[in-house]
Design an enzyme around this catalytic site. Structure first.
Site, PDB file in Angstrom:
ATOM      1  N   HIS A 258      10.247 -12.882   8.117  1.00 26.21           N
ATOM      2  CA  HIS A 258       9.396 -11.932   7.513  1.00 26.21           C
ATOM      3  C   HIS A 258       9.614 -11.991   6.203  1.00 26.21           C
ATOM      4  O   HIS A 258      10.556 -11.449   5.817  1.00 26.21           O
ATOM      5  CB  HIS A 258       9.324 -10.651   8.220  1.00 26.21           C
ATOM      6  CG  HIS A 258       8.426  -9.559   7.830  1.00 26.21           C
ATOM      7  ND1 HIS A 258       6.943  -9.851   8.198  1.00 26.21           N
ATOM      8  CD2 HIS A 258       8.531  -8.638   6.883  1.00 26.21           C
ATOM      9  CE1 HIS A 258       6.279  -8.777   7.620  1.00 26.21           C
ATOM     10  NE2 HIS A 258       7.082  -8.019   6.698  1.00 26.21           N
ATOM     11  N   ASP A 260       8.133 -10.020   2.999  1.00 28.03           N
ATOM     12  CA  ASP A 260       7.098  -9.187   2.150  1.00 28.03           C
ATOM     13  C   ASP A 260       6.805  -9.824   0.779  1.00 28.03           C
ATOM     14  O   ASP A 260       7.555 -10.326   0.136  1.00 28.03           O
ATOM     15  CB  ASP A 260       7.807  -7.960   2.128  1.00 28.03           C
ATOM     16  CG  ASP A 260       8.133  -7.212   3.314  1.00 28.03           C
ATOM     17  OD1 ASP A 260       7.136  -7.147   4.129  1.00 28.03           O
ATOM     18  OD2 ASP A 260       9.177  -6.680   3.883  1.00 28.03           O
ATOM     19  N   ASP A 370       4.493  -6.060  10.979  1.00 26.27           N
ATOM     20  CA  ASP A 370       5.257  -5.009  10.102  1.00 26.27           C
ATOM     21  C   ASP A 370       4.059  -4.143   9.327  1.00 26.27           C
ATOM     22  O   ASP A 370       4.498  -3.499   8.473  1.00 26.27           O
ATOM     23  CB  ASP A 370       6.105  -5.837   9.057  1.00 26.27           C
ATOM     24  CG  ASP A 370       6.845  -4.646   8.300  1.00 26.27           C
ATOM     25  OD1 ASP A 370       7.305  -3.863   9.066  1.00 26.27           O
ATOM     26  OD2 ASP A 370       7.317  -4.822   7.102  1.00 26.27           O
ATOM     27  N   HIS A 575       0.861  -5.677   2.761  1.00 30.18           N
ATOM     28  CA  HIS A 575       1.208  -4.042   3.541  1.00 30.18           C
ATOM     29  C   HIS A 575       2.233  -3.350   2.963  1.00 30.18           C
ATOM     30  O   HIS A 575       2.918  -2.250   3.681  1.00 30.18           O
ATOM     31  CB  HIS A 575       1.549  -4.330   5.139  1.00 30.18           C
ATOM     32  CG  HIS A 575       2.928  -5.268   5.319  1.00 30.18           C
ATOM     33  ND1 HIS A 575       2.706  -6.706   5.855  1.00 30.18           N
ATOM     34  CD2 HIS A 575       3.961  -5.191   5.238  1.00 30.18           C
ATOM     35  CE1 HIS A 575       3.908  -7.191   5.844  1.00 30.18           C
ATOM     36  NE2 HIS A 575       4.828  -6.193   5.463  1.00 30.18           N
TER      37      HIS A 575
HETATM   38 ZN    ZN Z   1       6.886  -6.124   5.789  1.00 30.84          ZN
END
Ligand code: ZN
Length: 1023
Positions: A258, A260, A370, A575
């Protein structure tokens, strides 16, 4: 306790024996993991504040450096040149280049990135050779690009604290080593056995079998004598190969990382994080052909494509092999609540198109592990974008209620369903440990209904990804009695297995509300405002450009500029950006992107208007000065507009604080100011402003909307101190600290005394150092009262809301969401109800009883609540982490209150909220009066024509998107004055539907709607 050649004592056993084994074999073996060592021949470095390409870096002047040196400060980049020579005596051995430092490293070799290195991600080795052969070059030069930030940025004191600008980064190891793989394998065997011994529990005989096996291994093994290792490993292999029965649960392990797209580091660093993580995955895939890796976010693929073409080519190869698996279908993993319906469509449209172009196929799973809650409109949007499967896990973060399923059907507001899976281990960053496998099985809330679950392994959030160790753990658990079966798998294989088992699954209807992070609807108000405004700007540019193309002439639809601007907007919906949970550097980038959309959008709009209205804008002899008004919404509008005359006239008038006085104010309103005009406008059209129409028919209310003794438009300040997640969370206990804002700085003053517009203004002191100025505006013909608000905000951990107690009794309030609305309770009967003390809405929320209600509209706010009879809009927060300056600035926003008779549907609340958000375009013209022109009209007020754009890549094809907004089943007619020769229904990816041809009838196109159905239509225009 456990003597050599002796038998283990049965009690108390696990912890003690484990400790004993660790002392006897693990610790010494760990020391034996690496054999001979050798320092580099030379080490030098060069430091830069910029993130520069390799080609630029290697031309710089490098200074000598040594292990123990420190570098920095934060966000700088150090490039190291490392000259190595492998001793010839290491022939036949596995040789690693070991690099340990703070910060995130990337090894470059022969001008290509070859290995990501981060201590936090357990990656400190670059494997130079598995078995050193004589002819291989023994000398080589590597470069290490070291980013002066950690996997999680550089928070000072805690992860989410604002970054420490002065952090130093130390190089603690740089050397060549011989790697003893046989010791490593032995250690892996022992780790799994010891975990089984400890975690399977005393009631399970497999735990004893594992312990006894480990004990025997220690007995046969001499750490100083590698010739004893095979016998020990055979013992382990024997127990690992004892099979499960057929009923055992199957875990689908999928590599994942993951990343970001921006969070505790800026966008630019994410580009490097992608490269570091993915090159590591590619290296692992070369040695582990079974490894699969699910990778989301088209934007990140696009970054790597642009910045690391060599790596991207390798990624493409592994995509073709089915190992590197693009998932998600969206441009970024966006926020699941705040983007508009159209924005969500574009996330998929831009994402799926990218995946189709680059990899020859679209994604079949939506992937959003997430994100802070999931709109009830998402199932329909997924289905419209070729997706029937959804994976997330974030609801495991719920603070109050445990979500009752891990595998279920999720049904949206229109009835669309998607198969949804939450990995039962409640994480997307597993490490392949026994403990995590057991948790996955034990935690699964759908036992008996399904027997497969996902297990996403790899370091995540700040990147990192899988490691060899994770893979090697799981190889030992493939099918070992007592442990779940572990397969390296793909999302497709998992969902296919779940689909086969789906007959018993439960269905969850409505939104997937995250009972946490509810402050993210409000934090970083400028980002929220940028998002709403830019959604409007791109909508208007598309509408006006499409009409300009349709009206003929040389106008070219600005497809590539629009794609660029949409991608900026979509990126900012990531997000941790749109929710406002990012550091200041990210906020600055995001605001710059919005500024770019505003700037370029204004230019594109100007060009479209020039083309659309060209003959009306050109001065002609004898014509008087006039004004054109363009309406980009699909209904007639009767509004007061202000235009700046030669004397710079602004609107003048008066109004009154409080909803109840609206009718009195309007009595005697007159047209006194020639610069204030009132128009009735058709959709998509323009008209000469001398056609004046106005009406007060909306205001035939004689009800008092505010209960006696209550004040509407009441500001209230709350203490806002979350437990940990500062920018993210607002806790329910903040409600106990409510303080009404009552200190007047400037009393109410009439600023416009009447006519078509009345207004009044006042100022308030908020808290100790913030101020608020408001202008309250009431226009003739307008059914709502507007509150133009400016705030100088300098608070710390405070939450500002505005409240409207209303004379309405209802157990549910209605909130606008993407392409529709939903209801949430106004009471706190159950824990599920009170966990929603702070919720989100788009342009409006409404509280209605039979025959009457009050709606609250806004132009850039998302946080809201309706408790009892009080409607609240959340205006501003002041968190200090991860951005210490969050929201400390000047703010400007507008909200409006709209009392209405009948239902909110019949009263036109939905249309009014659009009107507030999409002001009419007023263009000075030099034309004679012209008849109004309308491009589209829809026969039913329940149907909103939301989007008009050019289909791509089809030249003269237009896409229109409509949705049913009232929650009703009906037939509506879409009429258009465009030269349509063919109309075909299509999906959200603009792919024509089979048998989707719509006959062109006299009344237009006949469209059937069920509640909240979204329809897209391709309109092929005549040349
Ligand atoms: Zn995230």
């Amino acid at each position: 306790m456990l003597g050599k050649r002796g038998a283990p004592c049965p009690h108390p056993w696990a912890a003690l024996h484990r400790a004993g084994l660790i002392n006897r074999v693990l610790a010494p073996s760990n020391r034996r993991l690496f054999g001979d060592r050798c320092p580099p021949i030379s080490l030098s470095c060069f430091q830069t504040p910029r993130r520069i390409p390799y080609s630029e870096a290697i031309g710089q002047e490098f200074r000598p450096a040594k292990v123990g040196d420190s570098f920095g400060p934060t966000w700088e980049t150090c490039w190291f040149k490392v000259e190595l020579s492998i001793p010839p005596a290491w022939a036949g051995r596995e040789v690693h280049f070991v690099w340990e430092s703070d910060g995130e490293g990337m090894v470059w070799r022969d001008a290509q990135p070859v290995q990501g290195l981060t201590k936090e991600g357990e990656k400190t080795s670059y494997i130079l050779t598995r078995s050193m052969k004589e002819p291989e070059p023994h000398s080589l030069t590597l470069y290490v690009e070291l980013a002066c930030n950690g996997l999680f940025g550089a928070g000072k004191g805690s992860m989410i604290a604002p970054p420490d600008p002065d952090r130093r980064f130390t190089l603690s190891k740089a050397e060549l080593v011989v790697f003893n793989r046989d010791v490593y394998e032995l250690l892996m065997d022992l780790e799994i056995l010891l975990d089984m011994a400890q975690l399977l529990g005393e009631e399970n005989q497999r735990s004893f079998q594992a312990l006894y096996t480990a004990n025997q291994m220690v007995n046969v093994c001499d750490v100083m004598d590698p010739s004893t290792f095979p016998a020990a490993r055979d013992l382990a292999a024997a127990i690992f190969s004892q099979r499960n029965g057929e009923s055992q649960h199957t875990i689908h392990a999928v590599g994942h990382c993951h990343i970001d797209s921006a969070w505790l580091w800026p966008y630019e660093e994410t580009i490097r994080k992608c490269a570091r993580s993915w090159v590591t995955v590619v290296r692992l895939m070369e040695c582990n052909p079974e490894l699969t890796f699910a990778c989301s976010q088209a934007q990140q693929f696009e970054w790597v494509r642009s910045w690391y073409p060599g790596l991207y080519a390798q990624v493409q190869d592994f995509v073709a092999k089915g190992q590197f698996v693009p998932v998600g279908g969206t441009w970024v993993e966006m926020d699941g609540n705040l983007p508009s319906g159209e924005s969500m469509v574009r996330q998929f449209l831009q994402g799926q198109r990218f995946f189709q172009e680059q990899f020859g196929r679209i994604c079949s799973e939506f992937w959003l592990p997430d994100t802070f809650g999931y709109s009830a409109q998402l199932p329909q949007l997924m289905r419209g974008c070729g997706i029937r499967r959804f994976l997330t896990q974030k609801l495991s973060w719920n603070l109050v209620n445990a979500f009752p399923h891990h595998t279920f059907f999720w049904e949206g507001i229109d009835g669309s369903r998607v198969l949804t899976h939450f990995p039962p281990g409640d994480s997307y960053g597993m490490h392949g440990r026994v403990e995590e496998m057991l948790k996955t099985v034990k935690n699964n809330k759908d036992k008996g209904r399904v027997n497969h679950s996902a297990f996403l392994f790899g370091f995540g959030d700040g990147g990192g990804g899988p490691t060899q160790k994770m893979l090697d753990r799981m190889k030992r658990m493939t099918d070992t009695d007592g442990l779940p079966r572990v397969q390296i798998s793909t999302p497709d294989r998992l969902f296919s297995a779940l689909e086969k088992e789906s007959s018993q699954l439960c269905t969850w209807v409505g939104e997937l509300f995250l009972e946490l992070h509810n402050g993210t609807y409000t934090t970083q108000a400028q980002i929220k405002k940028g998002n709403r405004e830019c959604e409007r700007i791109l909508h208007d540019v598309e509408v006006l450009s499409t009409l300009a193309v349709a009206r003929g002439g040389a106008f070219q639809y600005p497809a590539s500029q629009l794609q660029r601007l949409w991608r900026l907007l979509l990126l900012n919906q990531f997000h941790d950006v749109l929710p406002g949970s990012c550091i200041q550097l990210v906020v600055e980038d995001a605001l710059q992107y919005y500024a770019e959309i505003r700037r370029a959008g204004a230019r594109l709009q100007e060009e479209a208007v020039q083309s659309l209205c060209r003959e009306l804008l050109q001065p002609k002899a004898g014509n008087t000065e006039s004004t054109l008004v363009l309406n980009t919404l699909p209904w007639e509008r009767t509004e007061v507009i202000s235009r700046t005359g030669p004397a710079g006239t602004e609107t003048l008038g008066m109004s009154n604080l409080g909803v109840a006085h609206i009718p009195e104010f309007l009595t005697g309103a007159e047209t006194t100011n020639k610069e204030i005009l009132c128009l009735s406008l058709p959709w998509g059209g323009f008209t000469d402003v001398r056609f004046l129409l106005w009406t007060l028919s909306y205001f035939k209310l004689s009800l008092n909307c505010v209960p006696g003794g209550c004040c509407a438009n009441q500001f209230a300040l709350f203490d806002d101190v979350p437990l940990y997640w500062d920018a993210w969370d607002v806790m329910d206990y903040h409600l106990e600290t409510r303080k009404p804002v009552t200190t007047l700085l400037k009393p109410l003053e009439i600023t416009l005394a009447g006519g078509l517009r009345g207004s009044a203004s006042f100022s308030l002191q908020i808290g100790e150092s913030s101020t608020l100025t408001q202008e309250i505006i009431l226009d003739a013909t307008c059914p709502y009262l507007r509150f133009l608000t400016q705030v100088e905000w300098k608070e710390a951990h405070k939450f500002l809301k505005v409240e409207f107690p209303v004379q309405v009794r209802s157990t549910n309030a209605t909130y606008e969401i993407q392409f529709g609305h939903l209801q949430r309770p106004t009471h706190w009967n159950t824990s599920w109800d009170w966990a929603r003390f702070e919720v989100w809405a788009h342009k409006w929320l409404d509280l209605s009883e039979h025959g009457f209600g009050v709606a609250l509209l806004n132009d850039c706010k998302y946080g809201a609540s309706a408790h009892g009879n009080i409607l609240s809009l959340s205006l501003l927060r002041a968190p200090k982490s991860p951005d210490a300056m969050a929201d400390i600035t000047h703010h400007q926003f507008t909200y409006a209150v709209m009392p209405h008779l009948g239902s909110f549907q019949d009263a036109g609340v939905i249309q009014c909220a659009y009107n507030l958000n999409f002001p009419l375009h007023v263009v000075p013209a030099s034309s004679a009066r012209c008849p109004p022109w309308s491009a589209f009209s829809v026969s039913s007020p329940a149907v909103v024509l939301e989007t008009v754009k050019q289909a791509s890549p089809r030249g003269r094809t237009v896409v229109v998107r409509l949705y049913e907004a009232h929650g009703s089943t009906l037939v509506a007619w879409l009429q258009t004055s465009l030269p349509v020769q063919e109309a075909v229904l299509c999906d959200l990816l603009e792919r024509p539907a089979a048998q989707g041809r719509l006959p062109l009838e006299q009344r237009g196109l006949r469209l059937s709607f069920t509640p909240f159905r979204v329809l897209s239509i391709l309109l092929v225009l005549r040349q």
